[in-house]
Each structure stands twice: as structure tokens, then as C-alpha cells.
Design a protein around this motif. Structure first.
Motif, PDB file in Angstrom:
ATOM      1  N   LEU A 298       0.818  -1.210   0.000  1.00  0.00           N
ATOM      2  CA  LEU A 298       0.000   0.000   0.000  1.00  0.00           C
ATOM      3  C   LEU A 298       0.856   1.266   0.000  1.00  0.00           C
ATOM      4  CD1 LEU A 298      -2.759  -1.094   2.548  1.00  0.00           C
ATOM      5  CD2 LEU A 298      -2.997  -0.867   0.061  1.00  0.00           C
ATOM      6  N   LEU A 299       1.918   1.265   0.784  1.00  0.00           N
ATOM      7  CA  LEU A 299       2.802   2.429   0.829  1.00  0.00           C
ATOM      8  C   LEU A 299       3.404   2.716  -0.541  1.00  0.00           C
ATOM      9  CD1 LEU A 299       4.575   1.605   4.194  1.00  0.00           C
ATOM     10  CD2 LEU A 299       3.190   3.653   3.787  1.00  0.00           C
ATOM     11  N   ALA A 300       3.801   1.653  -1.241  1.00  0.00           N
ATOM     12  CA  ALA A 300       4.404   1.831  -2.563  1.00  0.00           C
ATOM     13  C   ALA A 300       3.405   2.386  -3.565  1.00  0.00           C
ATOM     14  CB  ALA A 300       4.966   0.498  -3.063  1.00  0.00           C
ATOM     15  N   LYS A 301       2.118   2.224  -3.295  1.00  0.00           N
ATOM     16  CA  LYS A 301       1.078   2.766  -4.177  1.00  0.00           C
ATOM     17  C   LYS A 301       0.692   4.196  -3.810  1.00  0.00           C
ATOM     18  CE  LYS A 301      -1.014  -1.741  -5.155  1.00  0.00           C
ATOM     19  NZ  LYS A 301      -2.208  -2.612  -4.962  1.00  0.00           N
ATOM     20  N   GLY A 302       1.307   4.725  -2.738  1.00  0.00           N
ATOM     21  CA  GLY A 302       1.052   6.112  -2.371  1.00  0.00           C
ATOM     22  C   GLY A 302       0.028   6.317  -1.283  1.00  0.00           C
ATOM     23  N   VAL A 303      -0.469   5.243  -0.662  1.00  0.00           N
ATOM     24  CA  VAL A 303      -1.410   5.390   0.443  1.00  0.00           C
ATOM     25  C   VAL A 303      -0.657   5.927   1.654  1.00  0.00           C
ATOM     26  CG1 VAL A 303      -3.097   4.214   1.914  1.00  0.00           C
ATOM     27  CG2 VAL A 303      -2.757   3.449  -0.448  1.00  0.00           C
ATOM     28  N   ASN A 304      -1.213   6.917   2.361  1.00  0.00           N
ATOM     29  CA  ASN A 304      -0.483   7.506   3.487  1.00  0.00           C
ATOM     30  C   ASN A 304      -0.410   6.532   4.662  1.00  0.00           C
ATOM     31  OD1 ASN A 304      -2.577   8.248   5.718  1.00  0.00           O
ATOM     32  ND2 ASN A 304      -3.529   8.998   3.836  1.00  0.00           N
ATOM     33  N   ALA A 305       0.620   6.720   5.480  1.00  0.00           N
ATOM     34  CA  ALA A 305       0.941   5.749   6.529  1.00  0.00           C
ATOM     35  C   ALA A 305      -0.185   5.579   7.539  1.00  0.00           C
ATOM     36  CB  ALA A 305       2.231   6.151   7.235  1.00  0.00           C
ATOM     37  N   ALA A 306      -0.871   6.662   7.884  1.00  0.00           N
ATOM     38  CA  ALA A 306      -1.964   6.557   8.853  1.00  0.00           C
ATOM     39  C   ALA A 306      -3.074   5.659   8.323  1.00  0.00           C
ATOM     40  CB  ALA A 306      -2.510   7.940   9.180  1.00  0.00           C
ATOM     41  N   GLN A 307      -3.418   5.828   7.040  1.00  0.00           N
ATOM     42  CA  GLN A 307      -4.454   4.998   6.431  1.00  0.00           C
ATOM     43  C   GLN A 307      -3.984   3.551   6.305  1.00  0.00           C
ATOM     44  OE1 GLN A 307      -7.662   6.044   5.555  1.00  0.00           O
ATOM     45  NE2 GLN A 307      -7.920   3.813   5.466  1.00  0.00           N
ATOM     46  N   VAL A 308      -2.708   3.372   5.945  1.00  0.00           N
ATOM     47  CA  VAL A 308      -2.147   2.023   5.827  1.00  0.00           C
ATOM     48  C   VAL A 308      -2.248   1.285   7.152  1.00  0.00           C
ATOM     49  CG1 VAL A 308      -0.014   0.722   5.494  1.00  0.00           C
ATOM     50  CG2 VAL A 308      -0.612   2.555   3.908  1.00  0.00           C
ATOM     51  N   ALA A 309      -1.882   1.961   8.236  1.00  0.00           N
ATOM     52  CA  ALA A 309      -1.933   1.327   9.563  1.00  0.00           C
ATOM     53  C   ALA A 309      -3.327   0.793   9.850  1.00  0.00           C
ATOM     54  CB  ALA A 309      -1.505   2.331  10.636  1.00  0.00           C
ATOM     55  N   THR A 310      -4.330   1.588   9.560  1.00  0.00           N
ATOM     56  CA  THR A 310      -5.709   1.169   9.780  1.00  0.00           C
ATOM     57  C   THR A 310      -6.101   0.019   8.858  1.00  0.00           C
ATOM     58  OG1 THR A 310      -6.358   3.398  10.452  1.00  0.00           O
ATOM     59  CG2 THR A 310      -8.115   1.933   9.717  1.00  0.00           C
ATOM     60  N   ASP A 311      -5.712   0.113   7.598  1.00  0.00           N
ATOM     61  CA  ASP A 311      -6.123  -0.871   6.601  1.00  0.00           C
ATOM     62  C   ASP A 311      -5.537  -2.258   6.840  1.00  0.00           C
ATOM     63  OD1 ASP A 311      -7.580   1.088   5.382  1.00  0.00           O
ATOM     64  OD2 ASP A 311      -6.216   1.369   3.684  1.00  0.00           O
ATOM     65  N   VAL A 312      -4.328  -2.331   7.428  1.00  0.00           N
ATOM     66  CA  VAL A 312      -3.693  -3.647   7.584  1.00  0.00           C
ATOM     67  C   VAL A 312      -3.805  -4.208   8.998  1.00  0.00           C
ATOM     68  CG1 VAL A 312      -2.076  -3.136   5.719  1.00  0.00           C
ATOM     69  CG2 VAL A 312      -1.366  -2.754   8.098  1.00  0.00           C
ATOM     70  N   GLY A 313      -4.441  -3.468   9.920  1.00  0.00           N
ATOM     71  CA  GLY A 313      -4.711  -4.045  11.224  1.00  0.00           C
ATOM     72  C   GLY A 313      -3.844  -3.599  12.377  1.00  0.00           C
ATOM     73  N   PHE A 314      -2.963  -2.588  12.164  1.00  0.00           N
ATOM     74  CA  PHE A 314      -2.203  -2.043  13.292  1.00  0.00           C
ATOM     75  C   PHE A 314      -3.102  -1.088  14.085  1.00  0.00           C
ATOM     76  CE2 PHE A 314       1.445  -3.187  10.530  1.00  0.00           C
ATOM     77  CZ  PHE A 314       2.127  -3.991  11.445  1.00  0.00           C
ATOM     78  N   PHE A 315      -2.753  -0.874  15.349  1.00  0.00           N
ATOM     79  CA  PHE A 315      -3.574  -0.010  16.200  1.00  0.00           C
ATOM     80  C   PHE A 315      -3.620   1.421  15.672  1.00  0.00           C
ATOM     81  CE2 PHE A 315      -2.110  -3.167  19.486  1.00  0.00           C
ATOM     82  CZ  PHE A 315      -3.322  -3.841  19.544  1.00  0.00           C
ATOM     83  N   ASP A 316      -2.441   1.929  15.255  1.00  0.00           N
ATOM     84  CA  ASP A 316      -2.350   3.295  14.752  1.00  0.00           C
ATOM     85  C   ASP A 316      -1.037   3.449  13.999  1.00  0.00           C
ATOM     86  OD1 ASP A 316      -0.368   3.476  16.751  1.00  0.00           O
ATOM     87  OD2 ASP A 316      -1.769   4.360  18.191  1.00  0.00           O
TER      88      ASP A 316
END
Length: 278
Positions: free
Chosen positions: A236-254
Motif C-alpha cells: 500500500l505504501l508503494a502505491k502512495g497510500v499515506n501511513a496513517a491509512q495504511v496502519a488502519t487498513d492492515v490491522g495495526f492499532f495506529d
């Protein structure tokens, strides 16, 4: 105040190479790679110093001139033999599909390409070729030059070490119950997961399941799930999704939770990886 480190780790995904290949160039001193795996092959070459490593359950030392090949899914670690000296190396992460495509042109036989039972080989000539290729991929702005360099070095490596057989090198067949658990984790990594959930899918008691899972995969259930989340995060990061959104999308707390694990596993931050991969 940020902790000072001598580590210089550059990890990026090049979208112009075969649909997106990750590449690494690093000088490591303090950084220690925890037990982890990759969905792709790891092909590494060592230039200076020495790395203490464990591939599956086999321990070894990667010195200058060493070429390392780790199959997808194999758990491995890495740290400096001597922190004052550290180690310099490069690594490529080609997919099984790409390695098989190369194998069809340079190898006889049938089946998927594997590299036998040796995780490390002392081959200074091949190590130099891999290191030179990584330098071109790091510095060149020409997609054609990069593709040609990558094809050439992959042909040389697969032609020298690879074989096409119906078996798969060091990897063993998984038990059916653990295979079901892994499938469940692959599908559920975005959600909160408990040991009870996964053990139930496997049809085992919780404590027996945890012991068996660790023995077979080399990782705890938590370590394995964290690894899955990090793999998805890089995509997701390589596609340009921001880190905050990535954290939520893959299951990290924040986002801070993502950054903590990303740095521990890869020696860099999500932001630096994303910027280098753009």
C-alpha cells in the motif's frame, strides 16, 4: 532526541521492474533483523564485514563474497557478527513467478525453480555482479537500463544455482491443520485476532496449537500476523497510500504502531520507504 545510528539502510520498490520488485542496499551496525519471512525470494550479496544469520534452523556467517538465496516463506534472521565492524550488502526480492520465468529460458526440467539445500554460497564473482546490479538500480533513471541489468543478473544466478524439480528445496510440506491456520491469518490480518480464533480453525487446543505453530513456522502466531501486516503495508505504501491509512487498513492499532514494527523489521520508516518507491 532521536537515537543516533550508523545504520544506512535503503529499501525501495521499483515499479518499473516486473510489476514492482523490492531492492535493498545497506550498511548495518546496530540493526538486528528479527525472525521474519518474505513472500518473494531473497537474493543477497555481501561486500564487507560479516552477518550472523539463521535460515530456517540453520545458522551461518555471511562474509564478503557470500551469495545468499532464501526461498519464499523461509524464516530468517540477521545481525552483525561484530557491531564495531557491521556489514554491507545488497538484496533483491524477485517473485516466484519471475524466477520461474527466468528458469524456463535457462534451465531444463519441469516444475518450479528452487535453489537446493544451500542457503549460502561463497561466490565472489556472482556477489560482485549482484552488487554492481544493485548500484545501477539505485542510481539509474533509465527503466530500460534497469530492466536489462536485472534480467542479466537473474539469468546468471538462476542458471548457476537453480534447478527445476517437482520438489521444493529446503521447504517441507505443512500439516493440514497448520495450513488451515495460515490461510485463516492470510484472510483475517486486518481484524483483531486471538489465539483461540486461530486454534479453533486448526482444530487444536490453544496451547498445543501455539507450540505446534511455533515449531513448524519458526514464529509465534503474533510474529507471523505482524509479518503479514507489514508485507501488506509495503504494498500500500508503494502505491502512495499515506501511513496513517495504511496502519488502519492492515490491522495495526495506529500509525505509531506501524512505524515501530516497520523500523524493527526493515531498518527504515514507512515514510522513507514510500518516498524511495515513488
Amino acid at each position: 532526541m532521536a537515537k543516533q545510528t550508523r545504520d544506512d539502510i535503503k529499501l525501495w520498490r521499483d515499479g518499473t521492474l516486473h510489476g514492482g520488485m523490492e531492492i535493498l542496499r545497506a550498511s548495518c551496525y546496530e540493526h538486528s533483523y528479527p525472525a521474519h519471512f518474505h513472500d518473494e525470494f531473497v537474493i543477497a550479496a555481501f561486500a564487507r564485514g560479516a552477518q550472523r544469520t539463521r535460515i530456517c534452523r540453520e545458522k551461518g556467517i555471511a562474509a564478503p563474497g557470500t551469495v545468499m538465496v532464501i526461498a519464499p516463506g523461509e524464516v530468517h534472521t540477521g545481525e552483525a557478527v561484530q557491531r564495531d565492524e557491521g556489514w554491507d550488502y545488497c538484496a533483491f526480492y524477485p517473485s516466484q513467478a519471475l524466477v520461474n520465468e527466468v528458469g524456463e529460458t535457462v534451465l531444463r526440467g519441469r516444475g518450479a525453480v528452487n535453489f537446493g539445500s544451500e542457503g549460502m554460497r561463497h561466490d565472489p564473482q556472482m556477489a560482485r555482479r549482484l552488487l554492481q546490479a544493485s548500484a545501477v538500480l539505485s542510481e539509474s533513471k533509465d527503466p530500460l537500463e534497469k530492466e536489462c541489468v536485472m534480467y542479466r543478473v537473474m539469468n546468471q544466478l538462476v542458471g548457476r544455482y537453480g534447478e527445476r524439480t517437482v520438489h521444493s528445496g529446503r521447504q517441507a510440506m505443512l500439516r493440514a491443520d497448520i495450513s488451515r491456520a495460515l490461510d485463516y491469518l492470510q484472510c483475517s490480518y486486518q481484524q483483531p485476532v486471538t489465539v483461540k480464533d486461530v486454534a479453533s480453525v486448526a482444530g487444536l487446543s490453544e496451547f498445543y496449537f501455539m507450540r505446534t505453530f511455533q515449531a513448524i513456522t519458526g514464529l509465534s502466531v503474533h510474529q507471523y500476523l505482524t509479518q503479514l501486516r507489514l508485507v501488506r503495508a509495503k504494498g500500500l505504501l508503494a502505491k502512495g497510500v499515506n501511513a496513517a491509512q495504511v496502519a488502519t487498513d492492515v490491522g495495526f492499532f495506529d500509525q505509531s504502531h506501524l512505524i515501530k514494527h516497520f523500523r524493527a523489521h526493515f531498518g527504515t520508516t514507512p515514510g522513507v520507504f514510500a518516498a524511495a518507491s515513488a
